[in-house]
Design a protein around this motif. Sequence first.
Motif, PDB file in Angstrom:
ATOM      1  N   VAL A 110       4.510   8.531  -8.317  1.00 27.07           N
ATOM      2  CA  VAL A 110       4.758   9.199  -7.034  1.00 27.07           C
ATOM      3  C   VAL A 110       3.512   9.897  -6.491  1.00 27.07           C
ATOM      4  O   VAL A 110       3.167   9.762  -5.320  1.00 27.07           O
ATOM      5  N   SER A 111       2.817  10.635  -7.310  1.00 26.69           N
ATOM      6  CA  SER A 111       1.640  11.372  -6.862  1.00 26.69           C
ATOM      7  C   SER A 111       0.542  10.430  -6.367  1.00 26.69           C
ATOM      8  O   SER A 111      -0.032  10.642  -5.299  1.00 26.69           O
ATOM      9  N   ALA A 112       0.248   9.376  -7.125  1.00 24.56           N
ATOM     10  CA  ALA A 112      -0.798   8.429  -6.745  1.00 24.56           C
ATOM     11  C   ALA A 112      -0.427   7.674  -5.470  1.00 24.56           C
ATOM     12  O   ALA A 112      -1.261   7.496  -4.571  1.00 24.56           O
ATOM     13  N   VAL A 113       0.819   7.236  -5.369  1.00 23.12           N
ATOM     14  CA  VAL A 113       1.265   6.500  -4.183  1.00 23.12           C
ATOM     15  C   VAL A 113       1.227   7.409  -2.954  1.00 23.12           C
ATOM     16  O   VAL A 113       0.725   7.029  -1.900  1.00 23.12           O
ATOM     17  N   GLY A 114       1.736   8.629  -3.090  1.00 19.76           N
ATOM     18  CA  GLY A 114       1.689   9.577  -1.976  1.00 19.76           C
ATOM     19  C   GLY A 114       0.267   9.879  -1.552  1.00 19.76           C
ATOM     20  O   GLY A 114      -0.046   9.919  -0.359  1.00 19.76           O
ATOM     21  N   ALA A 119      -2.323   7.976  -1.812  1.00 22.05           N
ATOM     22  CA  ALA A 119      -2.864   6.806  -1.123  1.00 22.05           C
ATOM     23  C   ALA A 119      -2.403   6.755   0.330  1.00 22.05           C
ATOM     24  O   ALA A 119      -3.104   6.240   1.192  1.00 22.05           O
ATOM     25  N   LEU A 120      -1.220   7.316   0.597  1.00 21.69           N
ATOM     26  CA  LEU A 120      -0.676   7.337   1.957  1.00 21.69           C
ATOM     27  C   LEU A 120      -1.104   8.585   2.728  1.00 21.69           C
ATOM     28  O   LEU A 120      -0.854   8.698   3.925  1.00 21.69           O
ATOM     29  N   GLY A 121      -1.708   9.556   2.036  1.00 31.83           N
ATOM     30  CA  GLY A 121      -2.131  10.792   2.694  1.00 31.83           C
ATOM     31  C   GLY A 121      -1.010  11.787   2.866  1.00 31.83           C
ATOM     32  O   GLY A 121      -1.043  12.616   3.774  1.00 31.83           O
ATOM     33  N   GLY A 148       0.346  10.003  10.441  1.00 32.98           N
ATOM     34  CA  GLY A 148       0.976   8.922  11.182  1.00 32.98           C
ATOM     35  C   GLY A 148       2.037   8.154  10.420  1.00 32.98           C
ATOM     36  O   GLY A 148       2.524   7.134  10.884  1.00 32.98           O
ATOM     37  N   VAL A 149       2.391   8.650   9.229  1.00 32.88           N
ATOM     38  CA  VAL A 149       3.419   7.997   8.415  1.00 32.88           C
ATOM     39  C   VAL A 149       4.496   9.028   8.084  1.00 32.88           C
ATOM     40  O   VAL A 149       4.196  10.168   7.757  1.00 32.88           O
ATOM     41  N   SER A 150       5.748   8.626   8.174  1.00 32.56           N
ATOM     42  CA  SER A 150       6.861   9.472   7.765  1.00 32.56           C
ATOM     43  C   SER A 150       7.475   8.873   6.515  1.00 32.56           C
ATOM     44  O   SER A 150       7.692   7.662   6.450  1.00 32.56           O
ATOM     45  N   ALA A 151       7.728   9.715   5.518  1.00 29.65           N
ATOM     46  CA  ALA A 151       8.375   9.277   4.281  1.00 29.65           C
ATOM     47  C   ALA A 151       9.765   9.889   4.251  1.00 29.65           C
ATOM     48  O   ALA A 151       9.912  11.110   4.270  1.00 29.65           O
ATOM     49  N   MET A 184      -0.107   0.109   5.186  1.00 28.95           N
ATOM     50  CA  MET A 184       0.551   1.027   4.260  1.00 28.95           C
ATOM     51  C   MET A 184       0.647   0.390   2.874  1.00 28.95           C
ATOM     52  O   MET A 184       0.360   1.035   1.865  1.00 28.95           O
ATOM     53  N   ILE A 185       1.055  -0.871   2.838  1.00 25.22           N
ATOM     54  CA  ILE A 185       1.198  -1.566   1.558  1.00 25.22           C
ATOM     55  C   ILE A 185      -0.163  -1.706   0.873  1.00 25.22           C
ATOM     56  O   ILE A 185      -0.276  -1.495  -0.338  1.00 25.22           O
ATOM     57  N   ALA A 186      -1.205  -2.021   1.634  1.00 26.18           N
ATOM     58  CA  ALA A 186      -2.542  -2.146   1.051  1.00 26.18           C
ATOM     59  C   ALA A 186      -2.997  -0.810   0.457  1.00 26.18           C
ATOM     60  O   ALA A 186      -3.595  -0.778  -0.629  1.00 26.18           O
ATOM     61  N   ALA A 187      -2.709   0.296   1.153  1.00 27.74           N
ATOM     62  CA  ALA A 187      -3.078   1.619   0.626  1.00 27.74           C
ATOM     63  C   ALA A 187      -2.334   1.893  -0.681  1.00 27.74           C
ATOM     64  O   ALA A 187      -2.914   2.398  -1.646  1.00 27.74           O
ATOM     65  N   ILE A 188      -1.053   1.549  -0.711  1.00 27.12           N
ATOM     66  CA  ILE A 188      -0.250   1.762  -1.922  1.00 27.12           C
ATOM     67  C   ILE A 188      -0.794   0.895  -3.061  1.00 27.12           C
ATOM     68  O   ILE A 188      -0.957   1.360  -4.188  1.00 27.12           O
ATOM     69  N   GLU A 189      -1.088  -0.373  -2.755  1.00 25.31           N
ATOM     70  CA  GLU A 189      -1.619  -1.281  -3.773  1.00 25.31           C
ATOM     71  C   GLU A 189      -2.953  -0.751  -4.310  1.00 25.31           C
ATOM     72  O   GLU A 189      -3.272  -0.923  -5.483  1.00 25.31           O
TER      73      GLU A 189
END
Length: 193
Positions: free
Chosen positions: A50-54, A56-58, A73-76, A95-100
């Motif tokens: 969760v921490s790493a994925v978040g 990556a999304l800022g 610019g992203v809502s979770a 978004m997917i590329a940032a998560i990857e």
Amino acid sequence: MADPITTASAGTMPRTLEALAGHYAAGPGVSLVPLAARAHVSLRAHPDAVSAVGGALGLSLPGKPKTSVVAEGVSALWLGPEDWLLVGGTPASQMIAAIEGSGTVLHSAVDVTDRYVGIRIEGPAAEAVLSSSCPQDLRLQSFPVGAVSRSVFAKADMVIWRRGESEFELFCVRSFADYVWGLLTEAAQFPAV
């Protein structure tokens, strides 16, 4: 012959037509407006990721039930344990590329942009109109600003997001868009406030 499901303009990729394009409805104290197309990503992430994925999304992915976070610019939107819907103007592929790129393999990120149709319900009667066919307790004290939940509207599954005291966004599956719109339009004519 052109494909009736997509449109294309010079130099751009084909894009799915908006299911409720041109629709607008209003009633006493409420307006209904289809939302412009935005990217949607279904995200599932193990607690260790969760921490790493978040990051990556800022943003920090919300960890409490019925909560949302808006940043960069992203809502979770929290939909369940280890389950979020990402909504934003940023393309789903970015978004997917940032998560990857987060370096964690304990996640799943899937572009579901064409799955959902969004509708904004706004005005002092918005809560009453939405409550007409939704069993969720949408009163402000139970469902505060920023709250999000999966629920149903009549027989359609949907995601409800309270954006303001008298403003909601709901996301329904594309095949139910006309059905949900029709019921909302009918409820908007005589809101039980």
